[in-house]
Design an enzyme around this catalytic site. Structure first.
Site, PDB file in Angstrom:
ATOM      1  CG  ASP A 330      -1.951  -1.009   1.283  1.00 52.85           C
ATOM      2  OD1 ASP A 330      -1.955  -1.876   0.396  1.00 52.85           O
ATOM      3  OD2 ASP A 330      -2.782  -0.955   2.202  1.00 52.85           O
ATOM      4  CG  HIS A 380      -4.286   2.719  -0.492  1.00 52.71           C
ATOM      5  ND1 HIS A 380      -5.138   2.026   0.341  1.00 52.71           N
ATOM      6  CD2 HIS A 380      -3.324   3.224   0.326  1.00 52.71           C
ATOM      7  CE1 HIS A 380      -4.704   2.108   1.589  1.00 52.71           C
ATOM      8  NE2 HIS A 380      -3.607   2.840   1.616  1.00 52.71           N
ATOM      9  CG  HIS A 384      -3.596   7.270   2.961  1.00 53.55           C
ATOM     10  ND1 HIS A 384      -3.633   7.174   4.337  1.00 53.55           N
ATOM     11  CD2 HIS A 384      -3.244   6.036   2.530  1.00 53.55           C
ATOM     12  CE1 HIS A 384      -3.292   5.950   4.706  1.00 53.55           C
ATOM     13  NE2 HIS A 384      -3.060   5.234   3.621  1.00 53.55           N
ATOM     14  CG  HIS A 470       2.443   0.077   4.217  1.00 57.57           C
ATOM     15  ND1 HIS A 470       2.249  -0.822   5.247  1.00 57.57           N
ATOM     16  CD2 HIS A 470       1.279   0.745   4.062  1.00 57.57           C
ATOM     17  CE1 HIS A 470       1.007  -0.692   5.699  1.00 57.57           C
ATOM     18  NE2 HIS A 470       0.392   0.250   5.001  1.00 57.57           N
TER      19      HIS A 470
HETATM   20 NI    NI Z   1      -2.444   3.214   3.398  1.00 58.13          NI
END
Ligand code: NI
Length: 516
Positions: A330, A380, A384, A470
């Site tokens: 991510d 995503h 954010h 990530h």
């Molecule tokens: Ni995230």
């Protein structure tokens, strides 16, 4: 300067504790007829609400783009204390980049000092940015902040300018001698629009408005109009939304400082943005990291590196038969993503990348290479933000903008979406997306250790698992080859999310493959 901004952020949070409800409900643009301020006769300012907001913090997104700008990210994925700070690092604008870094670091430190993790009502800090001026040598960057303290939300914004040798803020566009006058005019115009005004007051006491409060976001149009964008809660109550006051050029010209005249001249010139970049002065993230989220920085674009070996074959796998596991990454792409791709490709390990739309715009080559290498690119969101705190329209914009950017860059489309922090509302399930969560959380954003990330990835993994990592952390990139080797040694087949789950249903939430 850092101290002043940090203090102002803290003061603002405590001064305007107002309900979140209605924070983004902006009325249509209107034009006010305003009485002339007796102290400064001239054309009257116009007041309007901003357009329907679609940016991270309620600002309409700017389409201005400047090549070569890198991004530094500080992401804390704690679902009980949500932090997402992104800031630009501009080639040739060392002073500007460092002023923004200092401000962003102070803002994050102040937030982490003011709030503690709270799973029931998680505090949230989201800082984004956009280019508002790019003409001649002058670059103007708007930093947008959304801050939720557990009971109330607050948006704020400020503009920083640089021309390669000098750095200044929105307030600096206005001559010192004109600040009291412009404050009076702004307040009069806001009042004439029917909004109650807060202030003015001489000393920044609660309930009073200072010129600094009002002038954090000042830009100049090509026609020479000065546009003052007011923070929610500055000059007028929070419920008045994001008000924009336009001061006509004939009136504004006498209020400008020398720096203000420099910006006006650059914008009026219509020249493309160009600042000299010393060959030895490539931009770096520069700013110190703050808090447990840490920082990562994007270097300037480099020529695409060829994969270490051929693409990962799009083998047909049957996860009803095989022991499948999906690695997911991510928050990227970022400066480390290319290196991660190298190791995934050389290990023949496909993975799924849940990308931020704004990062796709910064690193289109890396995202295109993902698809060429057999990886899957999924959504995503753009900013954010915690989707639980957005309206349906705002959530849709977050998802759709990102989907469009992915399609533009890769030619592929996806309905796979992972909400930031894994946080979603019932309305999120109406966006036409399958919501992909995880069952194995490495907490790599917190441990920042290749060894800990590896042991967490392997501790509870089972057939059908989705592992969360990530690709913006060096420790994660370092851990991945070992994780891949260990999973293969245990008989797992590494797959993408579409391979793991097959055809997914819009609106459905997945945490792993659950059935044969
Ligand atoms: Ni995230």
């Amino acid at each position: 300067m850092r101290g002043r901004f940090a203090m102002r952020l803290g003061v603002r949070v405590r001064r305007w504790v107002l309900p979140l409800v209605g924070a983004f409900l902006i009325t249509n643009c209107t034009t006010a007829s305003t009485p002339t301020d007796p102290t400064t006769p001239g054309p009257t300012p116009r007041v309007s609400s901003t357009d329907a907001p679609t940016g991270a913090t309620g600002m309409p997104p700017s389409e201005l783009a400047v090549a070569g700008i890198a991004v530094a990210q500080s992401m804390g994925d704690d679902p009980a204390l949500k932090v997402s700070v992104r800031r630009p690092v501009a080639p040739g604008q060392v002073g500007l980049s460092s002023a923004i870094a200092g401000w962003a670091t102070s803002a994050e430190s102040a937030f982490r000092g003011d709030y503690v993790a709270n799973p029931e009502a998680p505090p949230e800090l989201n800082v984004g940015w956009q280019v508002v001026t790019a003409s001649g040598p002058v670059l103007g960057i708007r930093m947008e902040t959304f801050e939720f303290g557990g009971a109330s939300g607050q948006t704020s914004h400020r503009v920083f300018y640089g021309d390669g040798s000098d750095t200044w803020t929105g307030a600096d566009l206005i001559a010192e001698s004109a600040r009291a006058s412009i404050l009076a005019r702004v307040l009069a115009a806001v009042s004439a629009q029917g909004h109650p005004t807060l202030g003015p007051g001489p000393s920044g006491e609660p309930g009073e408005t200072t010129a600094q409060d009002v002038l954090s976001d000042v830009t100049i149009t090509a026609a020479g109009d000065v546009v003052v964008l007011l923070d929610q809660g500055a000059a007028a109550p929070h419920s008045s939304g994001n008000l924009r006051v336009t001061i006509p050029s004939a009136d504004a010209v006498g209020m400008l400082s020398e720096r203000g005249r420099r910006v006006a001249q650059a914008v009026r010139s219509g020249l493309p943005y160009a600042v000299s970049v010393p060959s030895s002065a490539a931009p770096t993230a520069g700013g110190p990291s703050a808090g447990s989220g840490g920082s990562t920085a994007t270097p300037p674009p480099a020529p695409p590196t060829p994969p270490a070996s051929g693409p990962v074959p799009a083998a047909s796998v049957d996860c009803a038969v095989l022991k499948c596991v999906a690695l997911t990454f991510d928050d990227g792409p970022g400066p480390l993503t290319g290196r991660l791709l190298d190791s995934l490709v050389s290990a023949g390990a496909p993975a799924t990348f849940f990308v931020l739309g704004q990062n796709v715009r910064i690193h289109p080559d890396v995202v295109a290479r993902m698809v060429r290498s057999g990886m899957v690119v999924a959504n995503h969101t753009w900013d954010h933000r915690d989707l639980k705190r957005l309206t349906l329209e705002e959530s849709r914009s977050e998802v759709d903008r990102t989907a469009a950017e992915i399609t533009r860059v890769t030619g592929t489309s996806t309905i796979l979406m992972r909400p930031p922090y894994g946080s979603y509302a019932p309305q999120t399930t109406t966006l036409g997306q399958s919501i992909i969560l995880w069952d194995v959380d490495t907490e790599d954003w917190k441990n920042r250790s290749a060894a800990v990330t590896t042991s967490r990835a392997l501790a509870t993994v089972r057939s059908g698992s989705i592992i969360l990592m990530h690709d913006i952390h060096a420790s994660t990139v370092e851990a991945v080859p070992g994780i891949v080797a260990a999973l293969k040694a245990r008989g797992f087949t590494l797959v993408t999310i579409p391979q793991l789950l097959g055809s997914t249903t819009p609106g459905k939430v997945y945490t792993r493959r659950t059935a044969g």
